[in-house]
Design an enzyme around this catalytic site. Sequence first.
Site, PDB file in Angstrom:
ATOM      1  N   TYR A 202       0.877  -1.176   0.000  1.00 43.10           N
ATOM      2  CA  TYR A 202       0.000   0.000   0.000  1.00 43.10           C
ATOM      3  C   TYR A 202       0.914   1.226   0.000  1.00 43.10           C
ATOM      4  CZ  TYR A 202      -3.923  -2.963   1.520  1.00 43.10           C
ATOM      5  OH  TYR A 202      -4.901  -3.920   1.608  1.00 43.10           O
ATOM      6  N   LYS A 298     -12.262  -5.315   2.378  1.00 41.35           N
ATOM      7  CA  LYS A 298     -13.217  -5.870   3.334  1.00 41.35           C
ATOM      8  C   LYS A 298     -14.564  -6.285   2.737  1.00 41.35           C
ATOM      9  CE  LYS A 298     -10.755  -5.796   7.018  1.00 41.35           C
ATOM     10  NZ  LYS A 298     -10.203  -7.114   7.376  1.00 41.35           N
TER      11      LYS A 298
HETATM   12  C1  PHB Z   1      -6.801  -6.940  -4.460  1.00 37.92           C
HETATM   13  O1  PHB Z   1      -5.962  -7.841  -4.488  1.00 37.92           O
HETATM   14  O2  PHB Z   1      -7.623  -6.766  -5.371  1.00 37.92           O
HETATM   15  C2  PHB Z   1      -6.815  -6.012  -3.288  1.00 37.92           C
HETATM   16  C3  PHB Z   1      -5.839  -6.147  -2.318  1.00 37.92           C
HETATM   17  C4  PHB Z   1      -5.861  -5.310  -1.217  1.00 37.92           C
HETATM   18  C5  PHB Z   1      -6.832  -4.343  -1.111  1.00 37.92           C
HETATM   19  C6  PHB Z   1      -7.809  -4.224  -2.070  1.00 37.92           C
HETATM   20  C7  PHB Z   1      -7.808  -5.054  -3.174  1.00 37.92           C
HETATM   21  O3  PHB Z   1      -6.826  -3.526  -0.041  1.00 37.92           O
END
Ligand code: PHB
Length: 397
Positions: A202, A298
């Site tokens: 992130y 979530k």
């Molecule tokens: C995803 O792998 O699509 C994904 C991963 C983490 C998130 C949202 C989507 O917070």
Amino acid sequence: MSHRTQVAIIGAGPAGLMLAHMLHLHNISTVILESRDREYALGRIRAGILEQGTVDILNSAGLGTRLKQEGMPHHGIDFAFAGEKHLIDVQKLCGKQVTVYGQTEIVRDLAEARDSYHGETLFEAEVTAIENPDSSPAIVSYRQNGKDQTLQADFIAACDGFHGIGRRSIPTKVLKTYDNEYPYSWLGILAKAPPHNDVVIYANHENGFALASMRSPDVTRLYLQVENDDSVDNWSDQQIWDALDERLLGDQYAQVNRGEILQKGITPMRSFVAEPMSYRRLYLAGDAAHIVPPTGAKGLNLAIADSAILASALINHYTKDDDHILKHYSDICLQRVWKVERFSWWCTTALHRNYKESEFNQKIHLAELDLLVTSETFARSFAENYTGLPIAHIPDF
Ligand code: PHB
Ligand code: APR
């Protein structure tokens, strides 16, 4: 022609299919009515991080074969901001982990399980009205092959997503909704390229948020914060990859692994809760009752938690003549829903750049992220939420 079942389920998304599966394991009959065709309903690409509790439910309900083979357990996640990357080891902090496994795969596993016991799922069957929710039988009207038909049921589970008919069938004087929109969206791509990092990243970058996730050792899922009115046509593949490199890696010479882009799309961000989540014999589950922005992944987990609680309530009703959970279904769900709403909102506001926000607020978000990577107490709370808060009722299988 009208036929009858114990529980009529509207929607063959994760909430509806999971509920049907759990009820089947306790010999409770269901019919699922789904407005889209099978290929569309099963093929949609969505998020892909499962809480530990979701994985446990899938395993104990006999749905874990492919999940065990193909799911990718992750002990932590990386946060990239202010030019550095920090690992939050959620396993070390709270003893639980998350698993990367696409929602598309879960829906496929659930649909195959339902086929194996010849569960009745009517595709291209759009529910047009919910009648008589006050007493048994409640009646669901639907249209299939150009013909209007009805289904009678003891209970109706509206697992029909945000735009479904279930929530709209609760009288407006009873329903209260809470809504929050965000001034940004996600441009998401699925690419044929191995993930360049072993865990999800992130990133909060001055040009906006970015997220690096994956679906398999050969397929990555990547997202970029974009304007709400942006379009995929405004982004060439080259621009997408360059922006991902810049925001995720912050090093002008580094590159994420590139490959063929298999799918592109824009996802809006919204928080939404409807209260109550039930009305007489009608029960809402999943996106029909609440939406979270995708940061924190979530949405699917909340849908599975609602289904587990609703399944417990209906199983107790039919097998023990005990209506305690059924009576309190809405309150039981909402207690958890609001905590998950808070978490998703927090991840979203802390990680995105809202250029309309004051510089003061932007500094506060960076301080929160710094706290996350320097305070074990703060990080533990994050880990407990990320890996999944307890679910009040899960059926025995
Ligand atoms: C995803 O792998 O699509 C994904 C991963 C983490 C998130 C949202 C989507 O917070
Ligand atoms: N009649 C029949 N089916 C309907 C109707 C209707 N009137 N309205 C909607 N549906 C169907 C939709 O076509 C869809 O397949 O209900 C289904 C709802 O499925 P989802 O939208 O996947 O909702 P849910 O099962 O609650 O799953 C929530 O999906 O949107 C993601 O991020 C979200 O991960 C979360 C998960």
